[in-house]
Scaffold this active site. Structure first.
Site, PDB file in Angstrom:
ATOM      1  N   ALA A 190       0.794  -1.233   0.000  1.00 10.04           N
ATOM      2  CA  ALA A 190       0.000   0.000   0.000  1.00 10.04           C
ATOM      3  C   ALA A 190       0.819   1.273   0.000  1.00 10.04           C
ATOM      4  O   ALA A 190       0.262   2.349   0.202  1.00 10.04           O
ATOM      5  CB  ALA A 190      -0.939  -0.002   1.214  1.00 10.04           C
ATOM      6  N   ASN A 191       2.105   1.181  -0.256  1.00 17.31           N
ATOM      7  CA  ASN A 191       2.912   2.403  -0.265  1.00 17.31           C
ATOM      8  C   ASN A 191       2.909   3.092  -1.620  1.00 17.31           C
ATOM      9  O   ASN A 191       3.331   4.242  -1.743  1.00 17.31           O
ATOM     10  CB  ASN A 191       4.356   2.102   0.148  1.00 17.31           C
ATOM     11  N   THR A 192       2.400   2.421  -2.645  1.00 17.26           N
ATOM     12  CA  THR A 192       2.421   3.005  -3.987  1.00 17.26           C
ATOM     13  C   THR A 192       1.301   2.413  -4.837  1.00 17.26           C
ATOM     14  O   THR A 192       0.683   1.420  -4.460  1.00 17.26           O
ATOM     15  CB  THR A 192       3.790   2.740  -4.668  1.00 17.26           C
TER      16      THR A 192
ATOM     17  N   TYR B 164       3.733 -15.463 -14.500  1.00 15.94           N
ATOM     18  CA  TYR B 164       2.799 -14.431 -14.054  1.00 15.94           C
ATOM     19  C   TYR B 164       1.360 -14.917 -14.209  1.00 15.94           C
ATOM     20  O   TYR B 164       0.536 -14.770 -13.298  1.00 15.94           O
ATOM     21  CB  TYR B 164       3.014 -13.141 -14.847  1.00 15.94           C
TER      22      TYR B 164
END
Length: 298
Positions: free
Chosen positions: A22-24, A175
């Protein structure tokens, strides 16, 4: 029907949301939106300095916002367990767990526990975290686990005979496997949550402007650039999956535009492989064995 936006998020006062990564990017926009609606938000991040900077930004934008930071490295089961212990010690209840963090199309690498990096981070780390925190959600009526997948799940296959890509490795294939695993996990978790206070949902952001694409080949990055939308828009599907009162367990939300690449969030469908019940159950059993985490569910 009118487009769903952050203005449609109900009041979140008294609710606690834990958001990974949640920092970016999408995680930050999700945390910011929930904090603006009164939620107590925990930014679960690998880099504490970046997490504190993000928390400060939110606090400055919304004076009085309740924002905390928790160190969490999803590439390490030791870190996941430590983070879960600290979160459990600090919170008797968790209303929202948003499994947002992830890596995309990285060169071949392994986690600290020897798992293929994309499968280990995007799926196994979140599987373990969810299991270790689940009792804090089960105690709360209306609680939700939201796991972020991707359109990339459509190119994925779960290679049970080579989950860690030891025999062969493809960035895109690994992925796709990880993002398909996110959906198999969500659907199996929802089945196991039947009759509880908690639901499991999933979302995907379409093509969004975040740091996640830093490992994309140049030609793919160029193609995404033609359809990319802002991280604020990209966060809307997971915000809707987390907060819309009409959402049901097992639902999947994504952008409403062409090929689900951009647009306001709506209920979308995932591919047939994601609904393979045998694969869901098998992946669950394998994930328990690999992580050592057993969910507190019958």
């Amino acid at each position: 029907m009118a487009a769903w936006t952050v203005n449609d998020i109900p009041d979140q006062t008294g609710r606690t949301a834990v958001i990974t990564g949640a920092n970016t990017g999408l995680g930050y926009e999700t945390a910011r939106a929930l904090a603006s609606k009164g939620a107590r938000v925990v930014l679960a991040v690998r880099n504490l300095d970046k997490g504190k900077a993000a928390a400060d930004l939110i606090a400055r934008r919304y004076p009085g916002a309740d924002v905390a930071v928790q160190e969490l490295d999803l590439t390490s089961l030791e870190s996941v367990r430590a983070a879960a212990d600290q979160l459990r010690a600090g919170h008797d209840r968790i209303d929202l767990l948003i499994n947002n963090a992830g890596v995309m199309m990285t060169p071949k690498q392994t986690t600290k526990d020897g798992f293929e990096l994309q499968f280990g981070t995007n799926h196994l780390g979140h599987f373990a975290l969810t299991g270790l925190l689940l009792d804090r959600l089960l105690a709360v009526p209306g609680s939700r686990v939201v796991t972020v997948s991707s359109n990339g799940h459509r190119m994925g296959q779960i290679r049970f005979d080579d989950l860690q890509s030891e025999r062969s490795y493809s960035r895109a294939g690994a992925y796709g496997q990880a993002k398909l695993a996110n959906l198999l996990f969500t659907y199996e978790l929802q089945r196991r949550l039947a009759g509880t206070n908690t639901i499991a949902t999933a979302a995907h952001p379409g093509s969004s402007a975040t740091e996640l694409g830093r490992n994309l080949p140049r030609i793919v990055e160029w193609g995404f650039g033609l359809t990319v939308q802002s991280s604020e828009m990209g966060a809307l599907p997971q915000l809707r999956a987390a907060t819309d009162p009409s959402v049901l367990g097992g639902q999947y939300y994504g952008p409403s535009g062409f090929l689900q690449m951009r647009g306001y969030p709506k209920l979308v469908s995932s591919n047939g492989r994601s609904h393979d019940i045998a694969a869901q159950k098998r992946l669950w059993a394998v994930s328990e064995a690999l992580t050592g985490v057993v969910f507190p569910l019958d």
